[in-house]
Design a protein around this motif. Sequence first.
Motif, PDB file in Angstrom:
ATOM      1  N   LEU A  54       0.822  -1.218   0.000  1.00  0.00           N
ATOM      2  CA  LEU A  54       0.000   0.000   0.000  1.00  0.00           C
ATOM      3  C   LEU A  54       0.857   1.269   0.000  1.00  0.00           C
ATOM      4  O   LEU A  54       0.391   2.335  -0.377  1.00  0.00           O
ATOM      5  CB  LEU A  54      -0.939   0.023   1.201  1.00  0.00           C
ATOM      6  CG  LEU A  54      -2.154  -0.882   1.117  1.00  0.00           C
ATOM      7  CD1 LEU A  54      -2.891  -0.909   2.456  1.00  0.00           C
ATOM      8  CD2 LEU A  54      -3.085  -0.428   0.008  1.00  0.00           C
ATOM      9  N   HIS A  55       2.124   1.147   0.422  1.00  0.00           N
ATOM     10  CA  HIS A  55       3.028   2.300   0.446  1.00  0.00           C
ATOM     11  C   HIS A  55       3.963   2.328  -0.756  1.00  0.00           C
ATOM     12  O   HIS A  55       4.436   3.393  -1.136  1.00  0.00           O
ATOM     13  CB  HIS A  55       3.884   2.289   1.717  1.00  0.00           C
ATOM     14  CG  HIS A  55       3.113   2.226   2.980  1.00  0.00           C
ATOM     15  ND1 HIS A  55       2.039   3.043   3.255  1.00  0.00           N
ATOM     16  CD2 HIS A  55       3.259   1.425   4.060  1.00  0.00           C
ATOM     17  CE1 HIS A  55       1.565   2.751   4.448  1.00  0.00           C
ATOM     18  NE2 HIS A  55       2.279   1.770   4.954  1.00  0.00           N
ATOM     19  N   LEU A  56       4.228   1.169  -1.358  1.00  0.00           N
ATOM     20  CA  LEU A  56       5.306   1.063  -2.343  1.00  0.00           C
ATOM     21  C   LEU A  56       4.877   0.723  -3.759  1.00  0.00           C
ATOM     22  O   LEU A  56       5.567   1.084  -4.709  1.00  0.00           O
ATOM     23  CB  LEU A  56       6.312  -0.003  -1.878  1.00  0.00           C
ATOM     24  CG  LEU A  56       7.028   0.279  -0.566  1.00  0.00           C
ATOM     25  CD1 LEU A  56       7.854  -0.935  -0.142  1.00  0.00           C
ATOM     26  CD2 LEU A  56       7.903   1.508  -0.688  1.00  0.00           C
ATOM     27  N   ASP A  59      -3.317   1.336  -6.699  1.00  0.00           N
ATOM     28  CA  ASP A  59      -4.266   2.007  -7.596  1.00  0.00           C
ATOM     29  C   ASP A  59      -5.492   1.141  -7.873  1.00  0.00           C
ATOM     30  O   ASP A  59      -6.576   1.659  -8.143  1.00  0.00           O
ATOM     31  CB  ASP A  59      -3.597   2.378  -8.918  1.00  0.00           C
ATOM     32  CG  ASP A  59      -2.561   3.487  -8.761  1.00  0.00           C
ATOM     33  OD1 ASP A  59      -2.459   4.062  -7.652  1.00  0.00           O
ATOM     34  OD2 ASP A  59      -1.850   3.753  -9.742  1.00  0.00           O
ATOM     35  N   ALA A  60      -5.337  -0.168  -7.781  1.00  0.00           N
ATOM     36  CA  ALA A  60      -6.444  -1.087  -8.077  1.00  0.00           C
ATOM     37  C   ALA A  60      -7.326  -1.381  -6.861  1.00  0.00           C
ATOM     38  O   ALA A  60      -8.360  -2.031  -7.001  1.00  0.00           O
ATOM     39  CB  ALA A  60      -5.876  -2.403  -8.614  1.00  0.00           C
ATOM     40  N   LEU A  61      -6.931  -0.892  -5.686  1.00  0.00           N
ATOM     41  CA  LEU A  61      -7.662  -1.228  -4.459  1.00  0.00           C
ATOM     42  C   LEU A  61      -8.510  -0.074  -3.942  1.00  0.00           C
ATOM     43  O   LEU A  61      -7.981   0.984  -3.596  1.00  0.00           O
ATOM     44  CB  LEU A  61      -6.684  -1.631  -3.348  1.00  0.00           C
ATOM     45  CG  LEU A  61      -6.011  -2.975  -3.478  1.00  0.00           C
ATOM     46  CD1 LEU A  61      -5.067  -3.188  -2.308  1.00  0.00           C
ATOM     47  CD2 LEU A  61      -7.025  -4.102  -3.544  1.00  0.00           C
ATOM     48  N   PRO A  62      -9.848  -0.276  -3.873  1.00  0.00           N
ATOM     49  CA  PRO A  62     -10.672   0.724  -3.208  1.00  0.00           C
ATOM     50  C   PRO A  62     -10.423   0.649  -1.702  1.00  0.00           C
ATOM     51  O   PRO A  62      -9.926  -0.360  -1.235  1.00  0.00           O
ATOM     52  CB  PRO A  62     -12.101   0.305  -3.557  1.00  0.00           C
ATOM     53  CG  PRO A  62     -12.019  -1.046  -4.177  1.00  0.00           C
ATOM     54  CD  PRO A  62     -10.582  -1.371  -4.440  1.00  0.00           C
ATOM     55  N   PHE A 115      -9.258   3.862  -1.659  1.00  0.00           N
ATOM     56  CA  PHE A 115      -8.405   5.017  -1.940  1.00  0.00           C
ATOM     57  C   PHE A 115      -7.834   5.009  -3.357  1.00  0.00           C
ATOM     58  O   PHE A 115      -7.548   6.061  -3.904  1.00  0.00           O
ATOM     59  CB  PHE A 115      -7.280   5.117  -0.902  1.00  0.00           C
ATOM     60  CG  PHE A 115      -7.809   5.186   0.505  1.00  0.00           C
ATOM     61  CD1 PHE A 115      -8.584   6.255   0.927  1.00  0.00           C
ATOM     62  CD2 PHE A 115      -7.550   4.174   1.410  1.00  0.00           C
ATOM     63  CE1 PHE A 115      -9.085   6.322   2.214  1.00  0.00           C
ATOM     64  CE2 PHE A 115      -8.040   4.223   2.698  1.00  0.00           C
ATOM     65  CZ  PHE A 115      -8.811   5.297   3.097  1.00  0.00           C
ATOM     66  N   ASN A 116      -7.613   3.847  -3.921  1.00  0.00           N
ATOM     67  CA  ASN A 116      -7.085   3.704  -5.276  1.00  0.00           C
ATOM     68  C   ASN A 116      -5.815   4.520  -5.521  1.00  0.00           C
ATOM     69  O   ASN A 116      -5.620   5.091  -6.588  1.00  0.00           O
ATOM     70  CB  ASN A 116      -8.158   4.049  -6.317  1.00  0.00           C
ATOM     71  CG  ASN A 116      -9.327   3.094  -6.232  1.00  0.00           C
ATOM     72  OD1 ASN A 116     -10.315   3.389  -5.568  1.00  0.00           O
ATOM     73  ND2 ASN A 116      -9.201   1.936  -6.857  1.00  0.00           N
ATOM     74  N   GLN A 117      -4.969   4.559  -4.516  1.00  0.00           N
ATOM     75  CA  GLN A 117      -3.657   5.195  -4.621  1.00  0.00           C
ATOM     76  C   GLN A 117      -2.830   4.780  -3.409  1.00  0.00           C
ATOM     77  O   GLN A 117      -3.364   4.267  -2.433  1.00  0.00           O
ATOM     78  CB  GLN A 117      -3.777   6.722  -4.702  1.00  0.00           C
ATOM     79  CG  GLN A 117      -4.437   7.374  -3.497  1.00  0.00           C
ATOM     80  CD  GLN A 117      -4.561   8.876  -3.659  1.00  0.00           C
ATOM     81  OE1 GLN A 117      -3.580   9.554  -3.960  1.00  0.00           O
ATOM     82  NE2 GLN A 117      -5.764   9.397  -3.482  1.00  0.00           N
ATOM     83  N   ARG A 118      -1.526   5.012  -3.495  1.00  0.00           N
ATOM     84  CA  ARG A 118      -0.662   4.677  -2.371  1.00  0.00           C
ATOM     85  C   ARG A 118      -0.953   5.580  -1.174  1.00  0.00           C
ATOM     86  O   ARG A 118      -1.285   6.752  -1.330  1.00  0.00           O
ATOM     87  CB  ARG A 118       0.809   4.808  -2.762  1.00  0.00           C
ATOM     88  CG  ARG A 118       1.276   3.634  -3.623  1.00  0.00           C
ATOM     89  CD  ARG A 118       2.649   3.857  -4.154  1.00  0.00           C
ATOM     90  NE  ARG A 118       2.572   4.895  -5.186  1.00  0.00           N
ATOM     91  CZ  ARG A 118       3.615   5.508  -5.693  1.00  0.00           C
ATOM     92  NH1 ARG A 118       4.829   5.231  -5.274  1.00  0.00           N
ATOM     93  NH2 ARG A 118       3.464   6.420  -6.627  1.00  0.00           N
ATOM     94  N   LEU A 119      -0.807   5.009   0.010  1.00  0.00           N
ATOM     95  CA  LEU A 119      -0.983   5.743   1.260  1.00  0.00           C
ATOM     96  C   LEU A 119       0.385   6.106   1.821  1.00  0.00           C
ATOM     97  O   LEU A 119       1.330   5.318   1.713  1.00  0.00           O
ATOM     98  CB  LEU A 119      -1.718   4.893   2.294  1.00  0.00           C
ATOM     99  CG  LEU A 119      -3.047   4.262   1.886  1.00  0.00           C
ATOM    100  CD1 LEU A 119      -3.604   3.442   3.040  1.00  0.00           C
ATOM    101  CD2 LEU A 119      -4.034   5.321   1.450  1.00  0.00           C
ATOM    102  N   VAL A 120       0.469   7.259   2.458  1.00  0.00           N
ATOM    103  CA  VAL A 120       1.693   7.616   3.168  1.00  0.00           C
ATOM    104  C   VAL A 120       1.768   6.733   4.409  1.00  0.00           C
ATOM    105  O   VAL A 120       0.772   6.537   5.117  1.00  0.00           O
ATOM    106  CB  VAL A 120       1.692   9.122   3.540  1.00  0.00           C
ATOM    107  CG1 VAL A 120       2.848   9.455   4.471  1.00  0.00           C
ATOM    108  CG2 VAL A 120       1.751   9.979   2.277  1.00  0.00           C
ATOM    109  N   ASN A 121       2.931   6.194   4.654  1.00  0.00           N
ATOM    110  CA  ASN A 121       3.180   5.341   5.810  1.00  0.00           C
ATOM    111  C   ASN A 121       2.770   6.081   7.085  1.00  0.00           C
ATOM    112  O   ASN A 121       3.226   7.194   7.352  1.00  0.00           O
ATOM    113  CB  ASN A 121       4.681   4.997   5.836  1.00  0.00           C
ATOM    114  CG  ASN A 121       5.076   4.017   6.886  1.00  0.00           C
ATOM    115  OD1 ASN A 121       4.647   4.095   8.019  1.00  0.00           O
ATOM    116  ND2 ASN A 121       5.942   3.096   6.503  1.00  0.00           N
ATOM    117  N   SER A 122       1.905   5.473   7.881  1.00  0.00           N
ATOM    118  CA  SER A 122       1.375   6.155   9.072  1.00  0.00           C
ATOM    119  C   SER A 122       2.465   6.449  10.100  1.00  0.00           C
ATOM    120  O   SER A 122       2.365   7.430  10.845  1.00  0.00           O
ATOM    121  CB  SER A 122       0.241   5.354   9.698  1.00  0.00           C
ATOM    122  OG  SER A 122       0.680   4.066  10.070  1.00  0.00           O
TER     123      SER A 122
END
Length: 184
Positions: free
Chosen positions: A70-72, A78-81, A83-90
Amino acid sequence: MSGANDQTEVSGANDQTEVSDDSGKKIVTQRGLWFEEFETGVVYQHRPGRTITEADNVLFTTLTMNTQALHLDAAFSDALPPFNQRLVNSMFTLSTLVGLSVAQLTQGTIVGNLGFGEVAFPKPLFHGDTLYAETEVTDKRESKSRPGEGIVTFAHTGRNQHGDIVATASRKTMVRKRPQEERR
């Protein structure tokens, strides 16, 4: 006339150490607050904010050995709802949230962090988002075992550029008292 941007100044907050050098020039050294300068209920807004880049996220994630796709992995994320984009590492978000407070609150006056509690990430940050931080002093007490120090509890809140809360954390710190020679 009172306006929306009026701010109340806290007496003593971030007074700087002033000395003169051999040439008589005044020198001001930036520092955080001494234990005595913290007041419970005061909220500090830390500026400027920090715009998070893809490079920040990838570097932090790989340095900490976090292989979360999810970060890399852009194609995967992009394919995952939803958010459909990478998340910043919490953990990067948390570290940056605390880091934004250092210059104003604890630069050179902290002894160390004692612990974190109640950490939450209600919304994610994305590449290109800007993180803004604020800190409320929720508690303070003198140390029972270390006479020159006190314990200050902070409630950190991180918001994105839209004002959405993206992170919250409570943090206990050990903070130095003002040195004897600087007491008024």
